[in-house]
Each structure stands twice: as structure tokens, then as C-alpha cells.
Write an enzyme that holds these catalytic residues in place. Structure first.
Site, PDB file in Angstrom:
ATOM      1  N   GLY A  30       1.007  -1.314   0.063  1.00 48.93           N
ATOM      2  CA  GLY A  30      -0.023  -0.106  -0.015  1.00 48.93           C
ATOM      3  C   GLY A  30       0.717   1.171  -0.183  1.00 48.93           C
ATOM      4  N   CYS A 243     -26.654 -12.276 -20.837  1.00 47.68           N
ATOM      5  CA  CYS A 243     -26.225 -13.925 -20.223  1.00 47.68           C
ATOM      6  C   CYS A 243     -26.910 -14.137 -19.095  1.00 47.68           C
ATOM      7  CB  CYS A 243     -24.597 -13.926 -20.153  1.00 47.68           C
ATOM      8  SG  CYS A 243     -24.141 -12.975 -18.602  1.00 47.68           S
ATOM      9  N   CYS A 265     -23.514  -7.096 -18.713  1.00 48.96           N
ATOM     10  CA  CYS A 265     -22.423  -7.284 -17.815  1.00 48.96           C
ATOM     11  C   CYS A 265     -21.369  -6.210 -18.187  1.00 48.96           C
ATOM     12  CB  CYS A 265     -21.926  -8.764 -17.953  1.00 48.96           C
ATOM     13  SG  CYS A 265     -22.535  -9.880 -17.393  1.00 48.96           S
ATOM     14  N   CYS A 271     -18.890 -12.147 -20.016  1.00 48.66           N
ATOM     15  CA  CYS A 271     -20.291 -12.286 -20.513  1.00 48.66           C
ATOM     16  C   CYS A 271     -20.480 -13.166 -21.612  1.00 48.66           C
ATOM     17  CB  CYS A 271     -20.933 -10.655 -20.982  1.00 48.66           C
ATOM     18  SG  CYS A 271     -22.805 -10.710 -21.267  1.00 48.66           S
TER      19      CYS A 271
HETATM   20 ZN   LIG Z   1     -23.595 -10.981 -19.227  1.00 47.72          ZN
END
Ligand SMILES: [Zn+2]
Lengths: 281, 199
Positions: A30, A243, A265, A271
Site C-alpha cells: 500500500g 447472459c 455485464c 459475459c
Molecule cells: Zn452478461
């Protein structure tokens, strides 16, 4: 005339410098390690930091995936892939599970990352405290003293003003209980994927010349309050219109013809893979 | 075959990065080390492969060995890195024949970075007799799912020296061990060594 490129574009000196910085970044999760950023043949803001990390990592056996805001086919992603293919000849893929290096802007893929993969995130603004502290000297001091009350105050003000932590993307996170980190402009939806990731995650900022890291199995906690917990974007019961996926990050799309909105998506390769599986099964 | 300064060193880097990201994970660079050994035979070839991957004019280093002078000259010729004192070294090599008193001095005096710039801490490369995942020391920390186990055989002790040096995170030093079989094992400063209760 054929121009001879260095393998992975960079001279070896440039790679060495980024490599030394990256090893230190992994040792201090970090924390933003400065490095001398090189001029790149792509416009700044395209993700030169991510690209430089990728070029310092890549070897002949690697398989690379590049995504920009969830899409493998965006102009940015395609151009980065072209540069890397041209200077390395390595294989590229759209499939998350097949890739050894995944360079991404604004998303972490839906398919869980595995050990052995490296996720490279492009970072436009690496300093999470910059919103309220313009001086680099001062932000370095704040990190040194672990003085993060400003970051908390910023979130608190958002709650007061909007009734929600309306950070959108790039919601700050605490890494290994020490450093507050900008996770890059990924949606809050993706923040939990940083925590105890199986893959190594490297973040690169070209303009500000910083590299930082989240090693695997490292605690990454999105900043939140006890009575106002961190929440990811909610899509309620909506699912992808293509989908059917639920519980993934969805884009809202307006159908020009009907005027109706539907969801899809954001991770297009995910997808597509689901659609292919459906038609095959 | 000759060492390929691009591809072989890229592999050395990725393995080192893998070991640094997953403390306890032992990676092997024998292929690359063998190529180094064909060109320079009088020096630990895995250590030299690491040096070629990391060192250049930007780097300041220190060598702890009975053959310090020769090795310094070799490294300087190969990489143009500059030799310096313990306190200001980016990398310190502790070779197998180093004097135990000098090793103590290294751990005491080496730079652990400062709070503004913890990345300016030194990395210490230690030539061990052997490294393995035999159950001797237990490691926890970032990069480790639950815990991992290592056995590092050296002629000198380092566990307590390291613990003292790394007591004020994010300050601390990062270690890279290699052995005669060209294994690499990394202990970043975040790794905690848990002393197992005997029995
Ligand atoms: Zn999708």
C-alpha cells in the site's frame, strides 16, 4: 525499413529501476514507491504507469490480457496490446483464467484471480489524500505519521451531504492496517476483491511516477464507519440482459429504439464466455 | 549457452518477485545461474544472477566476505554499481564466508528507511548453506495464506538480528536468501517469524 525494438520496448536500465521499485512496493503493501517514469509512445492518461509495470514484468512465456473499463476491445486496450505484441511477440487472450498478466483500467475481472497471475492496475491519481492535501511533501508526512483523519473526515462529509458514501469509484482502502491506498478508479463493487486476493496486484501511476502493491493474502479494508458500513454498488435483483448473470457489475444501457433501459455485464469477456457456454451446452 | 541479459534476467526477476510476494515460496534459478557460472566461475552464480538483475550505476552496495575486494571489483566491472559503507548501501551481500561479527554489524547499522521513505531501506542478499521448506521457522504475514515453514541453514544466526531491526514497521530490511542449488527465498519486512513452542 524495419525498426528494431528492444524486447518489451524498454531498455534494460528502465526495467531494472521499475523492478527494484516493485520489489520494495511488495515489501511495504500500500505504500507508494517513487520511480523514474519513462516517456512512452502513448498519450499520458492512457495508463502509462500500468504499461510500464507490464513491460517490466513480461517474458516470452506470458499470456497477456488487457481490459479497459471491462472491455478487451476498447481502443485503449487494443493499442496497448498492439504495442506489447509488437515488442514481445507474446500471446494475448480475452479469457481471464488463461492470462498470466492482466493489465486493467477501472475494473477487476469477475472471474476470481488465481495464484500465479499478476493483476496490473492503471492508476491516474495514486494519492488518496490529494483531495484535501495538495502538497506531496505534506501527504508523505501524513502517511509517515499514519495521520488519516482527513480521509475519514472526507467520507464523513460525504455522508452528511449525500446521506451516503458517494465515493463512486476509487474508494480508499486501508492496506495491512498501515497505509491508506487509492485502489484506482475501480467501482466499490471491486474493492472486496483486493482483500486476501490470491493474485499479486501491482498498481502503477505514470504521471505521478509511483508504484504500489497488494501482495496476495493481504488485508485490504475499505474505509468505513462502524455505524455507516461500506457498501458496494447494488444492482438489486437485476441481471444481465444477455447472459443472465446476477451478482456482477452491470452497466445500464439505454435502448435508442424503445427508450427502455436494460442491464448488461460490464466485464464483456465474462459475459461472452457465459454466452458461449450456454450455446455449447 | 550464454546468459541472455534480457530473457534470463526477466526470469530471475519474476521468480524473485514471486518469492517476495509469497514469503516461504522457494523459487529456483538454476538454469540462469548455470549460464552465469560458465562465464564467471569463482563466485556464487545465483547471487551473481540476482546482482545482474538488480544492480546498475544507480545502486550502492556493500560486500561482506573474506574476498570482499575481489568481489567488489567484479561487481563494479559487471554492473557499474558503486561500493559504499553499510549505512548507505541499497544492497548488502552477506556471503557464506562472512565474519559473524561483521554480520551483526550489518544488521545493526544497515538503513531501515525512514517514515517518509521506508522504501530507502536496504535489501540484504544472504548466501545460505541451504534453504528448504522443512518445518523449522513458521512464517505469517502478507503473501501467506495461513502460515508457511522454512529451514534456512547458515553458519551464523540472523533471526533475532532481523527481528530487532524490523521491530518498527514500516521501517525494516528485506532479505533474499540463496543457496548452492540456486534456490531463492525472500523475507520482506512484513513477514513475522513465529517462534514455535518446542514439543
Ligand atoms: Zn452478461
Amino acid at each position: 525499413m524495419r525498426i528494431e525494438y528492444n524486447f518489451a520496448f524498454f531498455d534494460e536500465g528502465s526495467k531494472r529501476e521499475i523492478r527494484r521499485a516493485t520489489l520494495k512496493a511488495v515489501a511495504i503493501p500500500g505504500y507508494q514507491v517513487p520511480f523514474a517514469s519513462r516517456e512512452m509512445p502513448i498519450a499520458r492518461g492512457w495508463g502509462t504507469g500500468g504499461l510500464q509495470l507490464t513491460l517490466s514484468l513480461v517474458g516470452k512465456e506470458d499470456i497477456l490480457k488487457v481490459i479497459d473499463q471491462g472491455s478487451d476491445e476498447s481502443v485503449n486496450a487494443v493499442n496497448i496490446k498492439k504495442l506489447i505484441i509488437k515488442t514481445t511477440g507474446i500471446k494475448v487472450t480475452d479469457e481471464t483464467s488463461e492470462a498470466t498478466i492482466i493489465q486493467s483500467r477501472h475494473r477487476i475481472p469477475e472471474i476470481p484471480l488465481q495464484a500465479g497471475q499478476i493483476l496490473v492496475l492503471q492508476v491516474p491519481l495514486p494519492e488518496p489524500l490529494r483531495y484535501y492535501e495538495p502538497s506531496e511533501l505534506e501527504t508523505k508526512k501524513l502517511h509517515a505519521e499514519q495521520e488519516y483523519s482527513g480521509a475519514w473526515l472526507m467520507l464523513f462529509e460525504q455522508i452528511m451531504n449525500y446521506g451516503t458514501m458517494s465515493t463512486g469509484a476509487d474508494h480508499p482502502a486501508m492496506v495491512h492496517d498501515r497505509y491508506v491506498m487509492a485502489p484506482s478508479p475501480i467501482p466499490r463493487f471491486d474493492n472486496p476483491k483486493l482483500n486476501h486476493s490470491q493474485a499479486l496486484i501491482l498498481l502503477g501511476a505514470g504521471r505521478e511516477k509511483k508504484v504500489y502493491a497488494v501482495p496476495p493474502y493481504t488485508r485490504v479494508e475499505s474505509l468505513a464507519f462502524e455505524d455507516f458500513s461500506f457498501e458496494v454498488e447494488s444492482f438489486q435483483d437485476k441481471c444481465c440482459g444477455l447472459c443472465g448473470a446476477k451478482g456482477v457489475f452491470l452497466d445500464e444501457i439505454l435502448d435508442d429504439l424503445t427508450g427502455e433501459t436494460f442491464h448488461q455485464c460490464n466485464d464483456t469477456s465474462y459475459c461472452l464466455q457465459r454466452l458461449n457456454q450456454k450455446s455449447a451446452g | 549457452m550464454k546468459l541472455d541479459l534480457v530473457h534470463d534476467l526477466q526470469e530471475v526477476y519474476r521468480k524473485t518477485l514471486d518469492s517476495m510476494s509469497r514469503p516461504g515460496l522457494i523459487c529456483n534459478i538454476q538454469d540462469q545461474a548455470n549460464k552465469v557460472a560458465k562465464e564467471i566461475s569463482n563466485f556464487n552464480s545465483a547471487v551473481l544472477a540476482l546482482i545482474l538483475m538488480l544492480f546498475d550505476t544507480e545502486v550502492k552496495f556493500k560486500v561482506c566476505s573474506k574476498h570482499e575486494a575481489e568481489i567488489v571489483e567484479l561487481i563494479n566491472q559487471l554492473t557499474y554499481a558503486k561500493v559504499t559503507e553499510i549505512e548507505s548501501a541499497d544492497f548488502i551481500l552477506i556471503l557464506g564466508d562472512a565474519d559473524p561479527e561483521e554480520i551483526k554489524q550489518v544488521f545493526n547499522a544497515t538503513c531501515p528507511g525512514n517514515l517518509r521513505d521506508p522504501h530507502k531501506a536496504a535489501t540484504i542478499i544472504i548466501e545460505a548453506d541451504s534453504v528448504s521448506n522443512d518445518r523449522d521457522l513458521t512464517l505469517i504475514g502478507p503473501g501467506i495464506e495461513k502460515e508457511s515453514y522454512i529451514l534456512v541453514k547458515t553458519s551464523h544466526s540472523w533471526v533475532d538480528l532481523r527481528a530487532d531491526k524490523n521491530s518498527e514497521y514500516p521501517l525494516g530490511i528485506d532479505l533474499i536468501f540463496t543457496d548452492g542449488n540456486a534456490n531463492i527465498l525472500c523475507l520482506p519486512r512484513t513477514t513475522q517469524i513465529v517462534q514455535e513452542v518446542a514439543g
